[in-house]
Design a protein around this motif. Structure first.
Motif, mmCIF file in Angstrom:
data_model
loop_
_atom_site.group_PDB
_atom_site.id
_atom_site.type_symbol
_atom_site.label_atom_id
_atom_site.label_comp_id
_atom_site.label_asym_id
_atom_site.label_seq_id
_atom_site.Cartn_x
_atom_site.Cartn_y
_atom_site.Cartn_z
ATOM 1 N N ALA A 123 4.363 6.127 -5.295
ATOM 2 C CA ALA A 123 4.270 6.403 -6.732
ATOM 3 C C ALA A 123 3.079 7.300 -7.026
ATOM 4 C CB ALA A 123 4.160 5.097 -7.512
ATOM 5 N N GLY A 124 1.982 7.084 -6.287
ATOM 6 C CA GLY A 124 0.798 7.905 -6.491
ATOM 7 C C GLY A 124 1.000 9.353 -6.100
ATOM 8 N N LEU A 125 1.728 9.593 -4.999
ATOM 9 C CA LEU A 125 1.978 10.967 -4.577
ATOM 10 C C LEU A 125 2.861 11.718 -5.564
ATOM 11 C CD1 LEU A 125 2.465 10.582 -0.706
ATOM 12 C CD2 LEU A 125 0.600 11.748 -1.894
ATOM 13 N N LEU A 126 3.849 11.020 -6.143
ATOM 14 C CA LEU A 126 4.694 11.676 -7.143
ATOM 15 C C LEU A 126 3.864 12.025 -8.377
ATOM 16 C CD1 LEU A 126 7.490 12.677 -7.816
ATOM 17 C CD2 LEU A 126 8.048 10.398 -8.691
ATOM 18 N N THR A 127 2.974 11.115 -8.759
ATOM 19 C CA THR A 127 2.054 11.410 -9.855
ATOM 20 C C THR A 127 1.146 12.583 -9.494
ATOM 21 O OG1 THR A 127 2.058 9.109 -10.605
ATOM 22 C CG2 THR A 127 0.179 10.460 -11.254
ATOM 23 N N PHE A 128 0.671 12.596 -8.252
ATOM 24 C CA PHE A 128 -0.192 13.679 -7.772
ATOM 25 C C PHE A 128 0.489 15.034 -7.913
ATOM 26 C CE2 PHE A 128 -1.561 16.572 -4.437
ATOM 27 C CZ PHE A 128 -2.943 16.514 -4.534
ATOM 28 N N ARG B 124 13.567 6.259 -8.586
ATOM 29 C CA ARG B 124 14.637 7.224 -8.312
ATOM 30 C C ARG B 124 14.833 8.179 -9.491
ATOM 31 N NH1 ARG B 124 19.027 2.875 -5.892
ATOM 32 N NH2 ARG B 124 18.245 2.816 -3.735
ATOM 33 N N THR B 125 14.770 7.649 -10.700
ATOM 34 C CA THR B 125 14.910 8.490 -11.887
ATOM 35 C C THR B 125 13.806 9.546 -11.934
ATOM 36 O OG1 THR B 125 15.912 6.652 -13.110
ATOM 37 C CG2 THR B 125 15.027 8.482 -14.413
ATOM 38 N N GLN C 141 0.821 -1.211 0.000
ATOM 39 C CA GLN C 141 0.000 0.000 0.000
ATOM 40 C C GLN C 141 0.855 1.260 0.000
ATOM 41 O OE1 GLN C 141 -2.343 -0.781 3.510
ATOM 42 N NE2 GLN C 141 -3.974 -1.810 2.369
ATOM 43 N N LEU C 142 1.944 1.261 0.784
ATOM 44 C CA LEU C 142 2.818 2.432 0.848
ATOM 45 C C LEU C 142 3.614 2.606 -0.445
ATOM 46 C CD1 LEU C 142 4.104 2.209 4.532
ATOM 47 C CD2 LEU C 142 2.474 3.860 3.576
ATOM 48 N N ALA C 143 3.983 1.493 -1.078
ATOM 49 C CA ALA C 143 4.690 1.582 -2.358
ATOM 50 C C ALA C 143 3.793 2.238 -3.411
ATOM 51 C CB ALA C 143 5.123 0.192 -2.822
ATOM 52 N N ILE C 144 2.539 1.797 -3.457
ATOM 53 C CA ILE C 144 1.583 2.395 -4.389
ATOM 54 C C ILE C 144 1.354 3.866 -4.040
ATOM 55 C CG2 ILE C 144 -0.817 2.332 -5.168
ATOM 56 C CD1 ILE C 144 -0.707 -0.730 -4.679
ATOM 57 N N TRP D 24 10.231 10.766 -1.787
ATOM 58 C CA TRP D 24 11.501 10.079 -2.057
ATOM 59 C C TRP D 24 11.813 9.091 -0.928
ATOM 60 C CZ3 TRP D 24 16.565 13.026 -3.755
ATOM 61 C CH2 TRP D 24 17.504 12.090 -4.192
ATOM 62 N N SER D 25 11.732 9.550 0.308
ATOM 63 C CA SER D 25 12.051 8.676 1.437
ATOM 64 C C SER D 25 11.049 7.527 1.560
ATOM 65 C CB SER D 25 12.089 9.488 2.739
ATOM 66 O OG SER D 25 10.812 10.038 3.027
ATOM 67 N N LEU D 26 9.790 7.801 1.288
ATOM 68 C CA LEU D 26 8.765 6.766 1.377
ATOM 69 C C LEU D 26 8.970 5.691 0.315
ATOM 70 C CD1 LEU D 26 6.126 5.886 2.760
ATOM 71 C CD2 LEU D 26 4.880 7.262 1.070
ATOM 72 N N GLY D 27 9.244 6.112 -0.920
ATOM 73 C CA GLY D 27 9.454 5.151 -2.003
ATOM 74 C C GLY D 27 10.698 4.314 -1.821
ATOM 75 N N GLU D 28 11.770 4.922 -1.312
ATOM 76 C CA GLU D 28 13.019 4.192 -1.062
ATOM 77 C C GLU D 28 12.785 3.034 -0.095
ATOM 78 O OE1 GLU D 28 16.213 4.235 -1.994
ATOM 79 O OE2 GLU D 28 15.974 5.767 -3.531
ATOM 80 N N ALA D 29 11.886 3.218 0.845
ATOM 81 C CA ALA D 29 11.668 2.207 1.879
ATOM 82 C C ALA D 29 10.701 1.104 1.455
ATOM 83 C CB ALA D 29 11.140 2.884 3.143
#
Length: 457
Positions: free
Chosen positions: A17-22, A81-82, A11-14, A180-185
């Motif tokens: 990615a969703g927040l970056l899209t947001f 990361r990209t 759920q956190l991975a999604i 960034w920190s959330l996706g890395e984890a």
């Protein structure tokens, strides 16, 4: 069919990615209400400044067209990361930008980020979520792509009016760092290590064709049948012929257009295109109408879209749950009906429109959009299995972004052409034509649905 619960890490991975899209969509839609300000401060025309939206979406389209390959070839963490680095670099460039070309360059970097993060979000959903929960999660992802446009015009309008358009970019910086920190984890999905070669020629031909089509519209409305117009027509013809030949002779096409051989996928793709064309297009037209015809300020122009977009965003997960229970057909018919009603009311009462009327008609329109948008892609994804889901993801996200780009360019072109033909009241008349065009497109979706039903029977 598995009904196992979805893990918190998934759920956190999604979510990351969703927040970056947001963030990408928020900034994209917030720019529409800044156009009158940017035209004055950067000394550019409407046909030029609209490239901040249509050019951005065109770049997103091209990046998304590569994601079927990228998602098979590279780990999701590397792609994430990209996207983050491109988002940071583009945001900083937009904050500093002293001129339109530099601002546009920053927007293109941000487009690279959104072009990767959006399919990444759907890839995580389609590969990690059990099908029994698919409608709900795609509906929630649609909230991301709906809530951002809901807040974008208001966010951009308030900051532009009370502070500066540069604050649009300043305020998203801490969000990008948090994401960034959330996706890395949490993001961990491995690539399939495909040995396919990347289709560089296909990307070149696709880019040439998509860019040329937008420029054909821009050149015609701005200057008429000039040498530049015919040059882009020739480029478009070369791209179409070249792509047709290339698809017949390559084993690893950039996009899997063979999926369109299935009538169901073809019908859903057309519906999906019209939905996003209309959604992004109307979000461009209404603020322009509000500022130039009703003479509101940027903050009011942004706020006009907020109620409809928020209600629409709330409808998305409800629509997903209804899809899981009842399927697509009746839901999409309801979606298209509401969009037609909203657009035809705006077109019929254009010269009598007030802020309350626009808000009411737009609520109807956006409820229709959000009922159908996520469910159209969900339904198409159930028609394929295995690695073809990545192809569906890339194909539909490419369609989505180019539809938005073409929607902005086309409806802007109609207003620009109206200024050439009859400058008096051009914004009102051009907007009315735009609304009627959107109503006609909604009718086309009924024809597509009827043909699909006839083919299935």
């Amino acid at each position: 069919m598995t009904t196992s619960p979805v893990s918190h890490r998934t759920q956190l991975a999604i979510l990351s990615a969703g927040l970056l899209t947001f963030v990408g969509i928020l900034v994209e839609t917030s720019m529409n209400v800044t156009f009158p300000t940017l035209i004055k401060t950067l000394h550019v025309s409407l046909s030029t400044v609209q490239w901040l939206t249509s050019g951005y979406l065109l770049m997103v389209t091209l990046v998304m067209s590569t994601t079927a390959f990228l998602l098979r070839r590279f780990d999701t963490r590397l792609l994430f990361r990209t996207a983050i680095l491109c988002s940071l670099a583009g945001t900083l460039l937009c904050i500093w930008a002293p001129s339109f070309p530099i601002l546009f360059a920053g927007r293109l970097l941000q487009a690279l980020a959104t072009g990767v993060s959006t399919p990444l979000m759907f890839h995580l959903i389609l590969t990690m979520i059990p099908q029994v929960h698919l409608g709900i999660y795609v509906g929630m992802a649609s909230v991301v792509t709906s809530l951002a446009p809901a807040l974008g015009p208001t966010y951009g309008g308030l900051l532009t009016y009370y502070a500066s358009w540069r604050m649009i970019f300043w305020l998203v910086l801490p969000v990008i760092l948090l994401v960034w920190s959330l996706g890395e984890a949490t993001i961990r999905v491995k690539a399939q290590t495909t040995t396919d070669r990347f289709d560089f020629l296909g990307l070149l031909l696709l880019g040439l064709g998509l860019f040329s089509l937008i420029e054909v519209l821009d050149q015609f409305t701005a200057s008429g049948l000039t040498a530049g117009f015919w040059g882009y027509v020739a480029a478009l013809a070369v791209a179409i012929v070249g792509m047709s030949y290339h698809l017949k002779h390559t084993a690893t096409p950039l996009l899997n257009f063979s999926l369109f051989k299935k009538a169901g996928i073809r019908a859903r793709a057309i519906n999906f295109f019209i939905l996003q064309f209309s959604n992004i297009g109307i979000a461009f037209v209404i603020p322009i109408f509000a500022e130039n015809v009703l003479h509101t300020n940027a903050s009011v122009a942004g706020l006009i879209l907020l109620p409809g977009s928020l209600i629409g965003a709330a409808v998305s997960p409800i629509g997903g749950a209804l899809y899981d229970r009842f399927g697509a057909r009746r839901l999409l018919l309801t979606s298209n009906t509401a969009m037609f009603v909203g657009a035809i009311l705006l077109g019929s009462f254009t010269h009598q429109l007030s802020i309350p009327l626009i808000v009411g008609f737009y609520i109807i329109f956006r409820m229709g959009f959000n009922l159908g948008f996520g469910n159209t892609m969900s339904d198409a994804s159930t028609m394929v299995t295995g690695s073809a889901k990545a192809d569906i993801n890339a194909l539909f996200n490419t369609i989505q972004q180019y539809a938005g780009s073409l929607g902005t360019a086309s409806l802007s072109a109609i207003i620009t052409l109206q200024h050439r033909l009859s400058p008096v009241g051009a914004d009102a008349t051009g907007s009315q034509i735009d609304f009627i065009v959107l109503a006609v497109l909604a009718v086309l979706t009924f024809v597509v649905q009827w043909r699909l039903r006839a083919d299935q029977q």
